[in-house]
Design an enzyme around this catalytic site. Structure first.
Site, PDB file in Angstrom:
ATOM      1  N   GLY A 171       0.809  -1.200   0.000  1.00  0.00           N
ATOM      2  CA  GLY A 171       0.000   0.000   0.000  1.00  0.00           C
ATOM      3  C   GLY A 171       0.849   1.260   0.000  1.00  0.00           C
ATOM      4  O   GLY A 171       1.917   1.322  -0.608  1.00  0.00           O
ATOM      5  N   SER A 172       0.387   2.267   0.712  1.00  0.00           N
ATOM      6  CA  SER A 172       1.015   3.587   0.635  1.00  0.00           C
ATOM      7  C   SER A 172       2.403   3.656   1.247  1.00  0.00           C
ATOM      8  O   SER A 172       3.125   4.628   1.024  1.00  0.00           O
ATOM      9  CB  SER A 172       0.105   4.630   1.296  1.00  0.00           C
ATOM     10  OG  SER A 172      -1.084   4.797   0.540  1.00  0.00           O
TER      11      SER A 172
END
Length: 485
Positions: free
Chosen positions: A215-216
Site C-alpha cells: 500500500g502507501s
C-alpha cells in the site's frame, strides 16, 4: 586327500577376499547412502545423545534441553516459546528443524568444524563437540513490546538497527509454542496436525515468509525514485496531477481518500498520502527507473538470508503504464514482507545506505568462547544521501502534521509512513494496516531503530483499519523500547 583340502582352503580364501572386497565397497562407496537411509537410526540416536546448544537473546538462553530417559536422550525446550518462535523456529525429533534451529543446526548440534579443537578434527574422528551457542541480535524489551502490541491479532513486526542491519525484533502473531513439537509420539503428531489445520496459520512466519501489498508505505520507494531520477527537483513545488487521475491508456480513474491532492507537491503527497500524485510520478519515472530503485531496496531478491531464507518481495519488471501507476502506490502485483519494508525505512534513516539485515550476532562454544562474529555489511545504496535527507524530512512531517501522528514520541525525532493496502477480488478483502517508521534520540548522531508493522485485522470495521490507527501505536511502543535500550 590333500588335494581336496587345498581346494577347500582356496575356496575359503576366495570367499574371504570377496567378503573383504564387499566390505570395502560398502564402506568406501555406499557409506553416505547408508548413512542417509531413513531406516538407519544411528545418526538420529547420535544426534540426540547430547544436549543441543542454545539460542540466546542478549545473555539469556531462550532454549534448553531436557533428558527424556529414552533412546533419543535429549529433547528441545523453549523459554517463552510463542514470543521467540519467529526467531528460533523449532527443533523436532519428528519434524526436523526450521529458522535458526535449521540455519545454524551444525553449530547447535556440535558438528560444525568451528567448534573443533583442531582443523578437520571432526572429519578425522567422525565425532562431534558439545553443541555451540547462537547469540542473536534480538532485544528482549523490543520483542516483548511488539508481541504485546499485536495482542494476538494476525500481523507481524520487524525492527532493524539502521546503522548495522541488526534485527532487533521479529514478531509474528498468532504464534505457537515450538516445544509442543520437540519430541515424538501422539501428542506431537496431534499438535502438528492442529497447528497446520488452524485457519490463523500460527506457524507461518509473517515477518519474513509472508508477503503483502504494501500500500502507501511503498510511496517512499516511489518518492526516492522520483527524486533520484530528477522527475522532482523541488519537493515543495506543485505537481501537474489532476484529481482524480485517469490511469494511462484506460478510462479508469484513481481517486484519493485524502483531500487537497490536486497538483499537490511531493511533500504534501507523502504527508497526507495522495494516490494520484504518487501514481503519476511512478509513470513519469518510468518502468526501468522504478524497477532499478525497488531492487536496490531489496525487491525481487530471492536470495536474501538472515540466515534463514526470506520470501521474495515483488515489483514486476514488465508492466503497462496503468499497471505501473498502481504498482507505484503499492498495489497491483507489488508485494513485500514486513522485513522488506523495515529495510525501506532503514535506508532512509541511515542516509541512503541500506545495511544487510542479519539475525545472528555471534557463534560461541558451549564455554562461551566466540568462534564467529557477524559483521555489518552494506546491502545497497538505493538513493543519494541528499534524497535520503529530503525523505527524512517528509517522513517527519507525516508524524508531526500528517497521517502518522499516533507514532509521535515527545522529544524524539520520528519519521513514518502509513499504508492501507487493499486486497482480494475487487478489493473486497479487509485492508491491511501498515506503518513504517524510524526514530532518533535528540542526543544521538544516528537513528536508533527502523520499524515496519502490518496488521491483518479481520475483526475490525473496514473504516477503522488504517496504518495510523492500527499499526502506528505498535511501532511507537517498539521505538520507545529501542530508545530505552
Amino acid at each position: 586327500m590333500i588335494r581336496y583340502i587345498r581346494r577347500a582352503a582356496a575356496f575359503c580364501l576366495l570367499l574371504l577376499v570377496a567378503l573383504l572386497v564387499n566390505a570395502a565397497r560398502v564402506q568406501l562407496f555406499e557409506a553416505d547412502e547408508l548413512d542417509a537411509n531413513p531406516a538407519n537410526r544411528r545418526n538420529t540416536i547420535a544426534r540426540y545423545d547430547q544436549p543441543r546448544g542454545n539460542i540466546l537473546v542478549g545473555d539469556r538462553p531462550v532454549t534448553g534441553s531436557k533428558e527424556t530417559g529414552e533412546l533419543l536422550s535429549f529433547e528441545r525446550t523453549y523459554l517463552h516459546g510463542p514470543l521467540y518462535a519467529p526467531v528460533t523456529g523449532y527443533a523436532s525429533q519428528t519434524y526436523g528443524t526450521t529458522l535458526i534451529e535449521n540455519a545454524e543446526d551444525a553449530v547447535l548440534s556440535g558438528t560444525d568444524s568451528l567448534l573443533a579443537p583442531l582443523p578437520f578434527w571432526n572429519e578425522f574422528t567422525r565425532g562431534r563437540q558439545p553443541g555451540g551457542n547462537v547469540v542473536t541480535t534480538i532485544r528482549a524489551s523490543m520483542q516483548q513490546a511488539a508481541y504485546d502490541g499485536l495482542s494476538g491479532r494476525r500481523g507481524a513486526v520487524a525492527a532493524l538497527d539502521p546503522s548495522t542491519g541488526e534485527i532487533l525484533a521479529l514478531v509474528s502473531t498468532p504464534s505457537y509454542d515450538p516445544e509442543r513439537l520437540s519430541g515424538t509420539g501422539s501428542a506431537v503428531t496431534d499438535a502438528w496436525a492442529g497447528l497446520n489445520a488452524a485457519r490463523s496459520m500460527p506457524m507461518l512466519n509473517r515477518a519474513i515468509r509472508q508477503t503483502y501489498p504494501p500500500g502507501s508505505t511503498f510511496k517512499i520507494v516511489t518518492a526516492a525514485a522520483a527524486l533520484d531520477e530528477r522527475v522532482v527537483t523541488d519537493v515543495d513545488a506543485a505537481t501537474d496531477t489532476p484529481s482524480p487521475y485517469v490511469l494511462p491508456g484506460t478510462r479508469t480513474t484513481l481517486p484519493n481518500e485524502a483531500r487537497g491532492c490536486e497538483d499537490a507537491s511531493l511533500a504534501d503527497a507523502i504527508r497526507v498520502s495522495c494516490n494520484t500524485v504518487m501514481a503519476h510520478l511512478g509513470v513519469e519515472v518510468g518502468l526501468e527507473g522504478m524497477v532499478e530503485t525497488a531492487e536496490k531496496f531489496g525487491f525481487n531478491d530471492a536470495g536474501l538470508r538472515i540466515p534463514s531464507g526470506v520470501a521474495r518481495s515483488n515489483f514486476d519488471t514488465d508492466m503497462s503504464d496503468d499497471q505501473l501507476a498502481l504498482s507505484s502506490i503499492g498495489q497491483f502485483n507489488t508485494t513485500a514482507t514486513p522485513l522488506q519494508m523495515a529495510m525501506v525505512a532503514s535506508a532512509v534513516a541511515n542516509g541512503g545506505d541500506l545495511r544487510r539485515p542479519h539475525l545472528v550476532d555471534r557463534i560461541t562454544t558451549d564455554d562461551g568462547d566466540t568462534v564467529r562474529q557477524e559483521r555489518s555489511e552494506s546491502y545497497e545504496r538505493p538513493m543519494n544521501p541528499a534524497t535520503a535527507v529530503q525523505l527524512q524530512r517528509m517522513m517527519v512531517d507525516v508524524v508531526e502534521d500528517g497521517t502518522g501522528s499516533n507514532a509521535a514520541i515527545d522529544g524524539v525525532t520520528v519519521g513514518g509512513k502509513t499504508g492501507t493496502a487493499q486486497h482480494g477480488v475487487d478489493n473486497s478483502g479487509l485492508p491491511y494496516a501498515w506503518f513504517i517508521s524510524w526514530a532518533q534520540a535528540p542526543d544521538s548522531g544516528r537513528p536508533a531503530v527502523a520499524v515496519a508493522v502490518v496488521v491483518e485485522d479481520a475483526a475490525a470495521e473496514r473504516d477503522d483499519i488504517s496504518g495510523g490507527g492500527s499499526a502506528a501505536p505498535i511501532a511507537r511502543a517498539v521505538m520507545e523500547a529501542a530508545l530505552e535500550e
